[in-house]
Design a protein around this motif. Sequence first.
Motif, mmCIF file in Angstrom:
data_model
loop_
_atom_site.group_PDB
_atom_site.id
_atom_site.type_symbol
_atom_site.label_atom_id
_atom_site.label_comp_id
_atom_site.label_asym_id
_atom_site.label_seq_id
_atom_site.Cartn_x
_atom_site.Cartn_y
_atom_site.Cartn_z
ATOM 1 N N ARG A 1 0.996 -1.260 -0.018
ATOM 2 C CA ARG A 1 -0.297 -0.130 0.099
ATOM 3 C C ARG A 1 0.727 1.081 0.354
ATOM 4 N NH1 ARG A 1 0.696 -2.243 5.243
ATOM 5 N NH2 ARG A 1 0.477 -0.170 7.129
ATOM 6 N N ALA A 2 -0.127 2.287 -0.149
ATOM 7 C CA ALA A 2 0.890 3.584 -0.234
ATOM 8 C C ALA A 2 1.154 4.232 1.325
ATOM 9 C CB ALA A 2 0.483 4.760 -0.959
ATOM 10 N N ASN A 3 1.959 5.020 1.153
ATOM 11 C CA ASN A 3 2.158 6.115 2.387
ATOM 12 C C ASN A 3 2.871 5.097 3.401
ATOM 13 O OD1 ASN A 3 2.558 8.335 3.642
ATOM 14 N ND2 ASN A 3 0.622 7.883 4.551
ATOM 15 N N THR A 4 3.673 3.440 3.451
ATOM 16 C CA THR A 4 3.920 2.893 4.797
ATOM 17 C C THR A 4 5.047 2.444 4.213
ATOM 18 O OG1 THR A 4 3.592 0.966 5.759
ATOM 19 C CG2 THR A 4 3.608 1.100 3.248
ATOM 20 N N LEU A 5 5.447 2.651 5.577
ATOM 21 C CA LEU A 5 7.246 2.268 5.803
ATOM 22 C C LEU A 5 7.459 0.599 6.379
ATOM 23 C CD1 LEU A 5 9.010 5.300 6.974
ATOM 24 C CD2 LEU A 5 9.155 4.362 5.195
ATOM 25 N N SER A 6 6.058 0.455 6.624
ATOM 26 C CA SER A 6 6.040 -1.711 7.261
ATOM 27 C C SER A 6 6.089 -2.609 6.120
ATOM 28 C CB SER A 6 4.901 -1.024 7.735
ATOM 29 O OG SER A 6 5.085 -0.578 9.077
ATOM 30 N N PRO A 7 7.277 -2.940 6.160
ATOM 31 C CA PRO A 7 7.415 -4.602 4.718
ATOM 32 C C PRO A 7 5.809 -4.819 4.894
ATOM 33 C CG PRO A 7 9.421 -4.386 6.218
ATOM 34 C CD PRO A 7 8.103 -3.446 6.592
ATOM 35 N N CYS A 8 5.444 -5.460 3.562
ATOM 36 C CA CYS A 8 4.038 -6.996 4.151
ATOM 37 C C CYS A 8 4.746 -8.011 3.918
ATOM 38 C CB CYS A 8 3.938 -6.103 2.393
ATOM 39 S SG CYS A 8 2.464 -7.703 2.085
ATOM 40 N N ILE A 9 4.824 -8.610 4.746
ATOM 41 C CA ILE A 9 5.234 -9.580 5.305
ATOM 42 C C ILE A 9 4.350 -11.369 4.978
ATOM 43 C CG2 ILE A 9 6.779 -9.404 6.393
ATOM 44 C CD1 ILE A 9 5.335 -9.929 8.876
ATOM 45 N N ALA A 10 2.584 -10.918 4.121
ATOM 46 C CA ALA A 10 2.066 -11.689 4.065
ATOM 47 C C ALA A 10 1.974 -12.553 2.646
ATOM 48 C CB ALA A 10 0.426 -11.131 3.850
ATOM 49 N N ALA A 11 1.646 -13.936 3.149
ATOM 50 C CA ALA A 11 2.355 -14.447 1.188
ATOM 51 C C ALA A 11 1.702 -14.133 0.438
ATOM 52 C CB ALA A 11 2.561 -16.401 1.948
ATOM 53 N N ASP A 12 0.223 -13.811 0.287
ATOM 54 C CA ASP A 12 -0.750 -14.107 -0.644
ATOM 55 C C ASP A 12 -0.730 -12.861 -1.016
ATOM 56 O OD1 ASP A 12 -1.859 -13.344 1.619
ATOM 57 O OD2 ASP A 12 -4.147 -14.878 0.955
ATOM 58 N N ALA A 13 -0.491 -11.572 -0.415
ATOM 59 C CA ALA A 13 -0.615 -10.067 -0.781
ATOM 60 C C ALA A 13 -0.432 -10.123 -1.770
ATOM 61 C CB ALA A 13 0.121 -8.876 0.570
ATOM 62 N N THR A 14 -1.255 -8.871 -2.548
ATOM 63 C CA THR A 14 -0.651 -7.847 -3.524
ATOM 64 C C THR A 14 0.752 -7.165 -3.110
ATOM 65 O OG1 THR A 14 -2.994 -8.548 -4.313
ATOM 66 C CG2 THR A 14 -1.499 -6.724 -5.243
ATOM 67 N N ARG A 15 1.527 -7.434 -3.922
ATOM 68 C CA ARG A 15 2.478 -6.021 -4.168
ATOM 69 C C ARG A 15 2.666 -5.188 -4.637
ATOM 70 N NH1 ARG A 15 6.131 -9.118 -0.152
ATOM 71 N NH2 ARG A 15 4.998 -10.815 0.440
ATOM 72 N N ARG A 16 2.756 -4.090 -4.638
ATOM 73 C CA ARG A 16 2.260 -2.679 -5.436
ATOM 74 C C ARG A 16 3.527 -1.716 -5.416
ATOM 75 N NH1 ARG A 16 -2.630 -2.998 -6.102
ATOM 76 N NH2 ARG A 16 -3.809 -4.066 -4.335
#
Length: 351
Positions: A129-144
């Motif tokens: 998602r926009a406006n974040t510094l927190s890495p996405c760690i969910a395996a099934d997430a959409t990476r943007r």
Amino acid sequence: MSSAAGIAPFSEDHAESIRMVRDSAAGIADGAARARALRFTMPGFSAETWRQMGELGWIGLAVPEAAGGSGLGQAEMCALSEELGRALAPEPLINAALSAALLAEAGETAVLAKLLAGEAVVLTAWQDRANTLSPCIAADATRRFIAMGAGATHFLMPVGDGLQLVEASACEVTHEATHDGGHLTTLRAPAGTPVGQAALAPALDRAALATAAYLLGGMEAGFAMTLDYLQTRQQFGKIIGTFQALQHKAADTKMHIALTRAAVEQAAAALDAGVAGDEAAALVSRAKARASEAAMLVGQACVQLSGGIGYTDQYDVGLYLRKAMVLAPMFGGAALHRARFMALSPETEDA
């Protein structure tokens, strides 16, 4: 910030290393003409130039020598990024250098070797998602928001407490054109190959600082073009650079550039001196907040000071503003980093 304030100046050997990095960039990052020719193409950068970057050791500039890299520091990485910013280089070097550092720390060797040689393009897909510094760690997430992802051979993704590597050909991807003629990639990836663990937060901070340096280089190049215009263009029989109102605006622009350079160089020196944790994060955030904001202000000022031609697509000064529009939010924009700086340094008012 006591320890950062007491950082010693670079040694002569370190300064020479930085000069050598700048000199190496002068021969390959050949200016706006190349960037203009690659705009709105796919993948948007040159495979030949990418291989040259690998041969020069740029992709692994900060990777330890034991892992096949050059073993240099953040100051050298910022110097290189600054020169690439001057040339508007479209190659995704900063993200690939992030991937190289993570792969080296995780102990992956096969794909890392190809990446360092410029034979692969590995991009870290850390954001959902926009406006974040927190890495996405969910395996099934959409990476943007993966810049220049159409040229990737692999994507590196944080999943749970580790990293996974997946071939680009196995992913579902879409690409959206950006103002500078590049693109941002969105992807959904299958389960990848686990490659180990690495500390993502400090690596992202180093990428953010390198992005600030790239913006700094673009500011300086665009301002140099503008000064040349002010010193040659005549109106009412006078060089327009003699007009006081334009001199004041140019002086303000130069001040923004100088303050950005000071923030970037202090943060790089502190990281190379071993400053870590919240203090390092605060210094990075100060530099990135200032660079993201200043790049927009400087770009807009350069377009305005260039008169009517500055607003045309044919004039190169506008390319630097377009690049700033895309890179200012990368690895966190000005507002996000300013908020983090204040959270980590509540007693300090200068952001």
